[in-house]
Motif scaffolding. Sequence first.
Motif, PDB file in Angstrom:
ATOM      1  N   PRO A 342       2.760   3.505  -3.610  1.00 18.14           N
ATOM      2  CA  PRO A 342       3.782   3.402  -2.501  1.00 18.14           C
ATOM      3  C   PRO A 342       4.838   4.245  -2.555  1.00 18.14           C
ATOM      4  O   PRO A 342       5.614   4.374  -1.513  1.00 18.14           O
ATOM      5  N   GLN A 343       5.142   5.026  -3.753  1.00 19.02           N
ATOM      6  CA  GLN A 343       6.107   6.136  -3.934  1.00 19.02           C
ATOM      7  C   GLN A 343       5.823   7.303  -3.659  1.00 19.02           C
ATOM      8  O   GLN A 343       6.343   8.213  -2.768  1.00 19.02           O
ATOM      9  N   ASP A 344       4.687   7.816  -4.243  1.00 20.62           N
ATOM     10  CA  ASP A 344       4.027   9.309  -4.185  1.00 20.62           C
ATOM     11  C   ASP A 344       3.066   9.271  -3.075  1.00 20.62           C
ATOM     12  O   ASP A 344       2.616  10.779  -2.782  1.00 20.62           O
ATOM     13  N   GLY A 345       2.110   8.638  -2.832  1.00 20.41           N
ATOM     14  CA  GLY A 345       1.081   8.435  -2.069  1.00 20.41           C
ATOM     15  C   GLY A 345       0.132   9.356  -2.468  1.00 20.41           C
ATOM     16  O   GLY A 345      -0.304   9.219  -3.679  1.00 20.41           O
ATOM     17  N   GLY A 346      -0.580  10.361  -1.908  1.00 21.61           N
ATOM     18  CA  GLY A 346      -1.505  11.151  -2.679  1.00 21.61           C
ATOM     19  C   GLY A 346      -2.767  10.555  -2.318  1.00 21.61           C
ATOM     20  O   GLY A 346      -3.281   9.659  -1.784  1.00 21.61           O
ATOM     21  N   GLU A 347      -3.752  10.904  -3.203  1.00 20.84           N
ATOM     22  CA  GLU A 347      -5.170  10.433  -3.243  1.00 20.84           C
ATOM     23  C   GLU A 347      -5.404   9.129  -3.992  1.00 20.84           C
ATOM     24  O   GLU A 347      -4.860   8.786  -5.158  1.00 20.84           O
ATOM     25  N   CYS A 348      -5.857   8.075  -3.187  1.00 20.95           N
ATOM     26  CA  CYS A 348      -5.760   6.781  -3.617  1.00 20.95           C
ATOM     27  C   CYS A 348      -7.077   6.555  -4.603  1.00 20.95           C
ATOM     28  O   CYS A 348      -8.006   7.247  -4.485  1.00 20.95           O
ATOM     29  N   THR A 349      -6.820   5.739  -5.712  1.00 25.40           N
ATOM     30  CA  THR A 349      -7.929   5.450  -6.568  1.00 25.40           C
ATOM     31  C   THR A 349      -8.578   4.421  -6.472  1.00 25.40           C
ATOM     32  O   THR A 349      -8.383   3.318  -5.986  1.00 25.40           O
ATOM     33  N   LEU A 350     -10.111   4.731  -6.437  1.00 26.56           N
ATOM     34  CA  LEU A 350     -11.025   3.721  -6.445  1.00 26.56           C
ATOM     35  C   LEU A 350     -10.980   2.659  -7.631  1.00 26.56           C
ATOM     36  O   LEU A 350     -11.390   3.455  -8.922  1.00 26.56           O
ATOM     37  N   VAL A 351     -10.993   1.588  -7.624  1.00 25.54           N
ATOM     38  CA  VAL A 351     -10.836   0.631  -8.649  1.00 25.54           C
ATOM     39  C   VAL A 351     -11.969  -0.405  -8.772  1.00 25.54           C
ATOM     40  O   VAL A 351     -12.325  -0.883  -9.616  1.00 25.54           O
ATOM     41  N   LYS A 352     -12.541  -0.497  -7.561  1.00 26.40           N
ATOM     42  CA  LYS A 352     -13.665  -1.533  -7.640  1.00 26.40           C
ATOM     43  C   LYS A 352     -14.538  -1.510  -6.400  1.00 26.40           C
ATOM     44  O   LYS A 352     -13.733  -1.293  -5.205  1.00 26.40           O
TER      45      LYS A 352
END
Length: 447
Positions: A342-352
């Motif tokens: 929520p601070q830097d955004g960018g590419e989100c990480t797939l966790v599951k």
Amino acid sequence: METGEGADGPGGPGLGCASFNQDSTSLAVGTKTGYRLFSVTSVDKLDCIHESDTPDVYIVERLFSSSLVVVVSQAMPRRMNVYHFKKGTEICNYSYSNSILAVRLNRQRLVVCLEESVYIHNIKDMKLLKTLLNTPSNLSGLCALSTNHSNSYLAYPGSATIGEIIVYDANNLSTVTMIPAHDSPLAAITFNASGTKLASASERGTVIRVFTIPEGLRLFEFRRGMKRYVNISSLSFSPDAQFLCASSNTETVHIFKLEQHGPSGDEESPTWSAYMGKMFSAASSYLPAQVSGMMCQDRAFATVRLQMAGQRNVCTLATIQKLPRLLVSSSDGQLFIYNVDPQDGGECTLVKTHRLFGADEEQGTGEAEGTAPPQPCQSYAATVAMPTTGPVSATLTGYSEDGGAIKGEVIPEHEIAAGPVCLDDETEFPPINWCRDGSRSGKERRT
């Protein structure tokens, strides 16, 4: 919250629809062989809390975390069935003059959308409160209902050729405003949790706009892309309305940040982007509307690259285990969970990644609501013509607080009037005051 679903999504299990409930704690999916309800309160574990073998379901909507679920199947597309899934009983069923295209609900209202009409019910007793007839042709059943029952606003297309949005007060049963949102027809609309903001996208899919409710003033404008038109399938606000996600038939899901830089904030932390923003804002008043609009648009704060493209999907932003997550349910029967910064955004990480249906899919093991032979139901073409203040029967079939829903059980009207009865054991709204009229083993709808 409100989400979109596709009735012809590809995939092994024949996924016909997918929708998150109003607070994104549950996912409902329908297939050719039945429907399932999942709890999505954990990242690592996906619990199937209910399973039914009602075939060819193309609409399934759950009310928050209650036991109320609304189901519509291809076998009877004009009939809406409302179930108490924990007890395996039918609350009621209603038939309409044409096929049901969408159902939306909050703790105050239940809305049924047809191609050229909208029906508004009081969810506490399922009484028909208002019928909006001769609405513009709405082939996809596009509509949105605020999940906040105090601000129970309904939004639906005001035109079949341009992107006009009608905002209707479903509590006071009156039109609030008309928003000229886009030049081309609407493709997606959604409210934030408090019902104070409305986001929209057109069939072009390049620009997403956010408006204040009930005023209808443009608050934000985001550009998803300029190179190609896409089909936006879902929009969803985060619970705090600080973010907005949009998914389409491309491989990218966009997350936008609803952030306004006030004068004091800019002065305290002057940055090049803030300075340029001031320059563009000042210049926009001297430029043509199309040019100034382009200058005021913000691009995505965060993105997700899906593992597939060309498939319909539905997305939502939720807080799971105290962290912000993006959930994407795809039409091939998978649920993807991503971490969002929520601070830097960018590419989100797939966790599951969860499979909603196993490789060797079993038949539904829930209560066989759909196995009973269909009963004749009077259509709404006749119901609408009836006076709304007609006589009320002395007894109503429904739920009692002690005995639950027993088929054929009759609850005296004075017992209902004494106090609302709860839908399930967790004191979840809404109270259901009546269900059936007791005839034909309780399968007939009230007329």
